[in-house]
Design a protein around this motif. Structure first.
Motif, PDB file in Angstrom:
ATOM      1  N   PRO A  93       6.512  -7.561  12.099  1.00 13.38           N
ATOM      2  CA  PRO A  93       5.172  -7.902  11.017  1.00 13.38           C
ATOM      3  C   PRO A  93       5.677  -6.235   9.935  1.00 13.38           C
ATOM      4  N   PHE A  94       5.602  -5.059  10.842  1.00  8.10           N
ATOM      5  CA  PHE A  94       5.152  -4.221   9.815  1.00  8.10           C
ATOM      6  C   PHE A  94       6.266  -3.546   9.046  1.00  8.10           C
ATOM      7  N   GLU A  95       7.566  -4.175   9.162  1.00  5.14           N
ATOM      8  CA  GLU A  95       8.930  -4.083   8.226  1.00  5.14           C
ATOM      9  C   GLU A  95       8.732  -4.632   7.244  1.00  5.14           C
ATOM     10  N   PRO A  96       7.943  -4.772   6.033  1.00  6.26           N
ATOM     11  CA  PRO A  96       8.400  -5.636   5.141  1.00  6.26           C
ATOM     12  C   PRO A  96       9.520  -5.661   4.262  1.00  6.26           C
ATOM     13  N   THR A  97       9.651  -7.309   4.361  1.00  7.77           N
ATOM     14  CA  THR A  97      11.164  -7.723   3.745  1.00  7.77           C
ATOM     15  C   THR A  97      11.632  -9.106   3.241  1.00  7.77           C
ATOM     16  N   VAL A  98      12.054  -8.345   2.154  1.00  6.90           N
ATOM     17  CA  VAL A  98      11.660  -9.928   0.836  1.00  6.90           C
ATOM     18  C   VAL A  98      13.023 -10.573   1.330  1.00  6.90           C
ATOM     19  N   ARG A  99      12.281 -12.182   1.235  1.00 11.58           N
ATOM     20  CA  ARG A  99      13.299 -13.298   1.960  1.00 11.58           C
ATOM     21  C   ARG A  99      12.466 -14.259   0.813  1.00 11.58           C
ATOM     22  N   ASP A 100      14.090 -14.830   0.054  1.00 13.80           N
ATOM     23  CA  ASP A 100      13.190 -15.932  -0.670  1.00 13.80           C
ATOM     24  C   ASP A 100      12.120 -15.531  -2.101  1.00 13.80           C
ATOM     25  N   ARG A 101      12.154 -14.730  -2.363  1.00 17.64           N
ATOM     26  CA  ARG A 101      11.403 -14.324  -2.834  1.00 17.64           C
ATOM     27  C   ARG A 101       9.792 -14.075  -2.610  1.00 17.64           C
ATOM     28  N   LYS A 102       9.482 -13.772  -1.245  1.00 21.73           N
ATOM     29  CA  LYS A 102       8.273 -13.786  -0.573  1.00 21.73           C
ATOM     30  C   LYS A 102       8.916 -12.540  -0.027  1.00 21.73           C
ATOM     31  N   ILE A 103       7.222 -11.530  -0.070  1.00 20.03           N
ATOM     32  CA  ILE A 103       7.152 -10.329   0.716  1.00 20.03           C
ATOM     33  C   ILE A 103       6.970 -10.565   1.801  1.00 20.03           C
ATOM     34  N   ARG A 136       2.786  -7.838   7.789  1.00 21.90           N
ATOM     35  CA  ARG A 136       1.726  -8.481   8.194  1.00 21.90           C
ATOM     36  C   ARG A 136       0.912  -7.599   7.029  1.00 21.90           C
ATOM     37  N   GLY A 137      -0.236  -8.740   6.390  1.00 20.97           N
ATOM     38  CA  GLY A 137      -1.388  -7.791   5.457  1.00 20.97           C
ATOM     39  C   GLY A 137      -0.916  -8.169   3.838  1.00 20.97           C
ATOM     40  N   SER A 138       0.859  -8.395   3.750  1.00 21.86           N
ATOM     41  CA  SER A 138       0.950  -8.391   2.232  1.00 21.86           C
ATOM     42  C   SER A 138       0.527  -9.720   1.620  1.00 21.86           C
ATOM     43  N   VAL A 139      -0.389 -10.447   2.262  1.00 14.49           N
ATOM     44  CA  VAL A 139      -1.037 -11.167   1.441  1.00 14.49           C
ATOM     45  C   VAL A 139      -2.830 -10.859   1.311  1.00 14.49           C
ATOM     46  N   ASP A 140      -3.567 -10.311   3.001  1.00 11.73           N
ATOM     47  CA  ASP A 140      -4.022 -10.225   3.395  1.00 11.73           C
ATOM     48  C   ASP A 140      -4.333  -9.210   4.185  1.00 11.73           C
ATOM     49  N   ASP A 141      -4.471  -7.773   3.383  1.00 12.55           N
ATOM     50  CA  ASP A 141      -5.472  -7.907   2.067  1.00 12.55           C
ATOM     51  C   ASP A 141      -4.599  -7.044   1.011  1.00 12.55           C
ATOM     52  N   LYS A 142      -3.542  -6.223   1.502  1.00 10.21           N
ATOM     53  CA  LYS A 142      -2.839  -4.947   1.408  1.00 10.21           C
ATOM     54  C   LYS A 142      -2.495  -5.200  -0.011  1.00 10.21           C
ATOM     55  N   GLY A 143      -1.493  -6.144  -0.348  1.00  8.39           N
ATOM     56  CA  GLY A 143      -1.022  -6.845  -1.649  1.00  8.39           C
ATOM     57  C   GLY A 143      -1.968  -6.975  -2.501  1.00  8.39           C
ATOM     58  N   GLN A 144      -3.025  -7.971  -2.163  1.00  3.87           N
ATOM     59  CA  GLN A 144      -3.675  -8.075  -3.525  1.00  3.87           C
ATOM     60  C   GLN A 144      -4.574  -6.999  -3.253  1.00  3.87           C
ATOM     61  N   LEU A 145      -4.788  -5.599  -2.779  1.00  3.40           N
ATOM     62  CA  LEU A 145      -6.073  -4.970  -3.286  1.00  3.40           C
ATOM     63  C   LEU A 145      -5.097  -3.660  -3.736  1.00  3.40           C
ATOM     64  N   PHE A 146      -3.834  -3.659  -3.503  1.00  2.65           N
ATOM     65  CA  PHE A 146      -2.410  -2.546  -4.062  1.00  2.65           C
ATOM     66  C   PHE A 146      -2.665  -3.288  -5.981  1.00  2.65           C
ATOM     67  N   LEU A 147      -2.673  -4.820  -6.191  1.00  3.02           N
ATOM     68  CA  LEU A 147      -2.129  -5.417  -6.917  1.00  3.02           C
ATOM     69  C   LEU A 147      -2.909  -4.556  -8.089  1.00  3.02           C
ATOM     70  N   HIS A 148      -4.838  -4.804  -7.419  1.00  8.30           N
ATOM     71  CA  HIS A 148      -5.756  -3.734  -8.516  1.00  8.30           C
ATOM     72  C   HIS A 148      -5.398  -2.457  -8.800  1.00  8.30           C
ATOM     73  N   VAL A 149      -4.957  -2.132  -8.030  1.00  3.00           N
ATOM     74  CA  VAL A 149      -4.492  -0.221  -8.207  1.00  3.00           C
ATOM     75  C   VAL A 149      -3.850   0.138  -9.366  1.00  3.00           C
ATOM     76  N   LYS A 150      -2.160  -0.431  -8.893  1.00  3.13           N
ATOM     77  CA  LYS A 150      -1.356  -0.782  -9.582  1.00  3.13           C
ATOM     78  C   LYS A 150      -2.336  -1.828 -11.770  1.00  3.13           C
ATOM     79  N   ALA A 151      -2.448  -2.474 -11.067  1.00  3.14           N
ATOM     80  CA  ALA A 151      -3.390  -2.495 -12.643  1.00  3.14           C
ATOM     81  C   ALA A 151      -4.105  -1.309 -13.826  1.00  3.14           C
ATOM     82  N   LEU A 152      -5.023  -1.100 -12.461  1.00  2.00           N
ATOM     83  CA  LEU A 152      -5.696   0.385 -12.972  1.00  2.00           C
ATOM     84  C   LEU A 152      -4.565   1.605 -13.652  1.00  2.00           C
ATOM     85  N   GLU A 153      -3.631   1.547 -13.194  1.00  2.03           N
ATOM     86  CA  GLU A 153      -2.049   2.702 -13.441  1.00  2.03           C
ATOM     87  C   GLU A 153      -2.136   1.862 -14.885  1.00  2.03           C
ATOM     88  N   ALA A 154      -2.022   1.087 -15.110  1.00  2.00           N
ATOM     89  CA  ALA A 154      -1.146   0.336 -16.458  1.00  2.00           C
ATOM     90  C   ALA A 154      -1.682   1.106 -17.059  1.00  2.00           C
TER      91      ALA A 154
END
Ligand code: BES
Ligand code: ZN
Length: 478
Positions: free
Chosen positions: A122-132, A135-153
């Motif tokens: 769960p805490f070793e992120p792995t990509v398979r089939d274009r999915k990350i 644990r927390g990838s979608v709920d909610d770290k990935g979604q929080l982080f995409l906001h941080v990166k949008a601001l960075e852009a």
């Protein structure tokens, strides 16, 4: 993905007047894609399980990680202690006259157990089939982080943002956000905003961007049934002593009638009738019971008679057993009459049900139906109010345009069966509209083994949110 033909400042429009992803932001996000993914993976490696005090140091580390990631992009952040896990707040307020947005997310995650059911740890992120997968990838770290990166852009390409921004990340969402409402109350001035934006939910279907119009609330209970003072030989004592496991089963069986309606007296008293227009619109969504049956691996669906599946999930309350504990559950047989039994029970609530009132009703009902010969206690663990929005105003209009630009499709309006306790508090305390725009997908396994976030949605989510700030900033509403 749509791209505009030339680099422009501010949201670009095609000849048909449709918004597209601004080219400079698009370029930044594609050029930096590998680094952004590496950073996300670093975040996902921190086991910030808020429910488990063994992970308190990790949870703290995740808060620090969020603070540093905000500092690094030029949104200076501070860590605010609470009686529980800390809150991180970052601020960028250099768009005078522009609107202020409050972006909320949570850096805590659900416990990963049962570990043996994960294909990769769960805490070793792995990509398979274009999915990350993590644990927390979608709920909610990935979604929080995409906001941080949008601001960075924005900040990296233009040195500024078209809106004032406050980012708030909490570490207790998965355990009921117990300390957040009082934090928002105390820090009203710091958090004051024209709109709140949250990505902690899912899209209705792949490729179909979605804006949420409702969330259910929650009232979570632990019911304990105490029988004899210790476990007993089930032969020597069974038959003459009230069995606490059976007593608990009897209590739980009174929660519903044969039509799947909740039979706790008064439970539906505050349930608001739903606007027929909204129900009609729900029925127009591309939904099929069979897909849900396949996704969940069940042969028939259950629930309350007289409602469609989406209605059962979004606009009707529930009362569900979340866990049971009693007696012997090891290998083979052990003849024992258990001394106690325990159930975790959660009720999902809809407008205008109030968790405190539901607590009273639940306690009164259990006291009434509890069999004699056992001692029954009901403890309310946490709750959250249901929420519903009308979705009128500049932030929603801007979101529609930004989502269309990133996903090439008009967003749909959906409801949600889950809860985000702070949403109602934001609305009530800050008086600001809340935009819930999520990038998860059906079948994402949130709270379950093999949680994943679609790589494509992570990318499009960043682009949609980067575009949103141009669109909302251009409305000049402050
Ligand atoms: N991200 C979810 C909320 C959610 C769930 C949104 C399902 C959309 C679909 C959030 O992290 C969550 O799990 N909330 C808890 C809140 C509870 C612990 C008070 C929930 O709904 O169980
Ligand atoms: Zn969750």
């Amino acid at each position: 993905m749509t791209k505009s033909s030339k680099a422009v400042r501010g949201a670009s429009k095609t000849a048909r007047g449709n918004t597209t992803i601004p080219a400079d932001l698009e370029r930044f996000l594609s050029d930096n894609d590998p680094r952004i993914h590496n950073e996300l993976f670093e975040f996902l490696r921190i086991p910030s399980v808020s429910a488990n005090s063994d992970h308190n140091a990790d949870t703290r580390r995740a808060a620090e990680w969020v603070k540093t990631s905000l500092d690094k992009i030029g949104v200076p952040a501070k860590i605010y202690p609470t009686a529980g896990h800390p809150v991180v707040v970052g601020e960028w307020r250099n768009a005078p006259g522009g609107p202020t947005v409050l972006i909320y997310g949570h850096y805590d995650v659900q416990p990963p157990e049962p570990l043996e059911l994960w294909t990769s740890p769960p805490f070793e992120p792995t990509v398979r089939d274009r999915k990350i997968f993590a644990r927390g990838s979608v709920d909610d770290k990935g979604q929080l982080f995409l906001h941080v990166k949008a601001l960075e852009a924005h900040l990296a390409t233009r040195g500024k943002l078209p809106v004032n921004v406050v980012v708030i990340a909490e570490g207790e969402e998965e355990i009921g956000s117990e300390h957040l409402a009082s934090f928002v109350e105390e820090q009203k001035k710091l958090l004051k905003a024209d709109a709140v934006v949250i990505s902690d939910s899912s899209m209705f279907a792949p490729g179909l961007p979605s804006i949420l119009s409702s969330l259910r609330g929650l009232a979570y209970f632990e019911i304990n049934v105490q029988g004899p003072k210790s476990d007993l030989h089930s032969g020597s004592y069974g038959g003459a002593i009230v069995n606490p496991t059976m007593a608990l089963a009897r209590i739980l069986a009174t929660f519903h009638d044969k039509d799947g309606r909740i039979a706790i007296p008064g439970f539906y008293k505050k349930v608001r009738a739903w606007d027929p227009k909204v129900r009609k619109q729900m029925r127009s969504l591309p939904f099929d019971d069979k897909t849900l049956m396949k996704e969940t691996g069940v042969a028939v669906l259950g629930g309350e008679k007289g409602y469609t599946t989406l209605e059962k999930l979004w606009i009707r309350p529930t009362c569900e057993v979340n866990g049971l504990l009693s007696g012997y559950t090891g290998e083979g047989a052990k003849t024992v009459l258990p001394a106690r039994a325990m159930a975790k029970v959660s009720c999902r609530l809809v407008p205008d049900q109030d968790p405190a009132e539901i607590e009273k009703l639940m306690k009164a009902h259990v006291a009434k139906v509890a069999p004699k010969g056992v001692k029954v206690t009901v403890q309310h663990l946490h709750g959250g109010r249901p929420w519903r929005a009308e979705l009128n105003g500049p932030i929603y209009d801007a979101a529609r345009r930004a989502l269309r630009a990133a996903f090439g499709k008009e967003p749909v309006i959906t409801g949600e069966g889950g809860s985000i306790p702070v949403v109602g508090d934001f609305e009530r305390i800050l008086g600001a509209p809340v935009l819930l725009v999520g990038f998860g997908l059906p079948g994402e396994n949130a709270h379950a083994p093999n949680e994943w976030m679609s790589e494509e949605n992570f990318r499009l989510g960043m682009r949609a949110m980067a575009t949103l700030w141009d669109e909302y900033g251009a409305t000049g509403s402050s």
